[in-house]
Motif scaffolding. Sequence first.
Motif, PDB file in Angstrom:
ATOM      1  N   THR A   6       0.840  -1.210   0.000  1.00 54.21           N
ATOM      2  CA  THR A   6       0.000   0.000   0.000  1.00 54.21           C
ATOM      3  C   THR A   6       0.865   1.246   0.000  1.00 54.21           C
ATOM      4  O   THR A   6       0.607   2.205  -0.748  1.00 54.21           O
ATOM      5  N   ILE A   7       1.900   1.241   0.839  1.00 53.63           N
ATOM      6  CA  ILE A   7       2.803   2.391   0.904  1.00 53.63           C
ATOM      7  C   ILE A   7       3.447   2.640  -0.455  1.00 53.63           C
ATOM      8  O   ILE A   7       3.535   3.786  -0.930  1.00 53.63           O
ATOM      9  N   ALA A   8       3.888   1.598  -1.107  1.00 52.48           N
ATOM     10  CA  ALA A   8       4.537   1.734  -2.416  1.00 52.48           C
ATOM     11  C   ALA A   8       3.575   2.323  -3.449  1.00 52.48           C
ATOM     12  O   ALA A   8       3.964   3.200  -4.249  1.00 52.48           O
ATOM     13  N   ASN A  59      -2.796  20.336  -0.886  1.00 52.52           N
ATOM     14  CA  ASN A  59      -1.519  20.300  -0.157  1.00 52.52           C
ATOM     15  C   ASN A  59      -1.531  19.207   0.907  1.00 52.52           C
ATOM     16  O   ASN A  59      -0.538  18.500   1.112  1.00 52.52           O
ATOM     17  N   ALA A  60      -2.674  19.072   1.602  1.00 49.69           N
ATOM     18  CA  ALA A  60      -2.769  18.081   2.673  1.00 49.69           C
ATOM     19  C   ALA A  60      -2.704  16.658   2.120  1.00 49.69           C
ATOM     20  O   ALA A  60      -2.032  15.786   2.678  1.00 49.69           O
ATOM     21  N   VAL A  61      -3.407  16.418   1.008  1.00 51.55           N
ATOM     22  CA  VAL A  61      -3.373  15.089   0.391  1.00 51.55           C
ATOM     23  C   VAL A  61      -1.968  14.772  -0.100  1.00 51.55           C
ATOM     24  O   VAL A  61      -1.454  13.656   0.081  1.00 51.55           O
ATOM     25  N   ALA A  65       0.630  11.752   1.140  1.00 51.85           N
ATOM     26  CA  ALA A  65       1.254  10.792   0.234  1.00 51.85           C
ATOM     27  C   ALA A  65       2.769  10.771   0.417  1.00 51.85           C
ATOM     28  O   ALA A  65       3.398   9.706   0.455  1.00 51.85           O
ATOM     29  N   VAL A  66       3.374  11.952   0.547  1.00 56.84           N
ATOM     30  CA  VAL A  66       4.827  12.044   0.702  1.00 56.84           C
ATOM     31  C   VAL A  66       5.295  11.372   1.985  1.00 56.84           C
ATOM     32  O   VAL A  66       6.327  10.704   2.022  1.00 56.84           O
ATOM     33  N   HIS A  67       4.512  11.536   3.065  1.00 56.82           N
ATOM     34  CA  HIS A  67       4.923  11.035   4.386  1.00 56.82           C
ATOM     35  C   HIS A  67       4.178   9.759   4.779  1.00 56.82           C
ATOM     36  O   HIS A  67       4.099   9.440   5.964  1.00 56.82           O
ATOM     37  N   ILE A  68       3.671   9.036   3.805  1.00 50.99           N
ATOM     38  CA  ILE A  68       2.773   7.926   4.101  1.00 50.99           C
ATOM     39  C   ILE A  68       3.419   6.841   4.948  1.00 50.99           C
ATOM     40  O   ILE A  68       2.747   6.180   5.746  1.00 50.99           O
ATOM     41  N   GLU A  69       4.744   6.638   4.828  1.00 50.04           N
ATOM     42  CA  GLU A  69       5.384   5.567   5.595  1.00 50.04           C
ATOM     43  C   GLU A  69       5.743   6.015   7.010  1.00 50.04           C
ATOM     44  O   GLU A  69       6.196   5.211   7.825  1.00 50.04           O
ATOM     45  N   LYS A  70       5.564   7.297   7.327  1.00 51.89           N
ATOM     46  CA  LYS A  70       5.857   7.807   8.671  1.00 51.89           C
ATOM     47  C   LYS A  70       4.802   8.856   9.052  1.00 51.89           C
ATOM     48  O   LYS A  70       5.107  10.032   9.259  1.00 51.89           O
ATOM     49  N   LEU A  71       3.559   8.396   9.130  1.00 48.52           N
ATOM     50  CA  LEU A  71       2.445   9.304   9.385  1.00 48.52           C
ATOM     51  C   LEU A  71       2.528   9.983  10.740  1.00 48.52           C
ATOM     52  O   LEU A  71       1.884  11.007  10.968  1.00 48.52           O
TER      53      LEU A  71
END
Length: 409
Positions: A6-8, A59-61, A65-71
């Motif tokens: 999912t992260i990928a 911007n929030a979305v 997405a950019v920080h999805i692996e470290k929410l």
Amino acid sequence: MLQEKTIAIIKATVPVLEVHGEAITRRFYERLFEAHPELLNVFNINNQRQGRQQAALANAVYAAAVHIEKLDTIIPVVKQIGAKHRSLGVLPAHYPIVGEHLLGAMRDVLQENATDEIISAWAEAYGIIAQAFIDVEKELYEAAAEQPGGWEGLRSFRITRRIKESDVIDSFYLEPLDQKSIAAFQPGQYLTLQLKAPGVDYAQMRHYSLSDSPNKSYYRISVKREDERDTTPGGLISRYIHSLSVGDTVEVAAPAGEFIIPENTQPLTLLSGGVGMTPFMSYMNTAADQASERHIVWIHAALNGDVHAFAEESEQLAERLTHLTKRVVYERPTDRDERDKQFDAKGYITADVLREAGFHPEGLFFICGPEPFMRAMYHLLTKLGVKQENITFEFFGPASSIEAQAIAN
């Protein structure tokens, strides 16, 4: 926890969001309001018309997405937005509605590129992000209702005094209709008012900084009347508030907000533009009541003396706070300003103004004012070597990226 797959998938959509993010969020709001027009009372219609709300959501979305692996890195932002959600009455039941229409908007805009795999990944990610908001907001709702003088939802307040502070800013003193005690607050927090302006089919919610110290029998907010200028539309709700009189009632949510100055001994620099001085008036009144000895530099920028609110009150506070250095900068002083010498510098806040006032680059910095002002101040401070983590700013519209825009300019 999100699955690695999912992260990928989410990370792979980042370039797509850069290109199509605002188109997706525009479509999202169209879908949302078509299906749920009752939610129009939560959103600022001026921000919708100007595209600011759509840009902020994009911007929030993108950030998610950019920080999805470290929410966990976006939790401070979740808390800040969550405070506004609590004051607006956003509930857990709203999140599935938002999720449905956000994913639907992705399908509408991206069409065949929005594969089932991509939509499924975003649905999983949205569920985790939404739960983070729900958990934070649950605590905020409980704290607001359970504190002494607190309440749930909206409470009726009567305007008991109205004071003209400048040509465009008036202060409104609000006392509860039920005459019971009211909740305390921390300087820098705000009230949210629900207002129904004539000619509008639904009520609107607006945030206004509290401009006096806490623990009184009233709340004070100070509101700028936003008139039409050139191609910029006027503020529908601010003009409506300025039509209200002593004795009128308004509906109010309990105090909220994360723009709070920590209570420590670090040197403090406050930079305000226009009506952005209101949260600092609350802080200064509180500091004066407590006979604070903290080293404070406060620099306020205004167009001229006609629109400079609280000029006399802030001077009185400066006399009470012996460790305060206050400076006033007028962009275009009037002839009367020049004659009376009620300002310290002409033009804009510059490095020289900061140095002359004795600011401490290693201290804490709080900025409040129009977005271009905050962007300019952030850029100036970072050029002077102030650490980004020591700079805090306050938004009342949809938060865009002050840091990114300042660096780009």
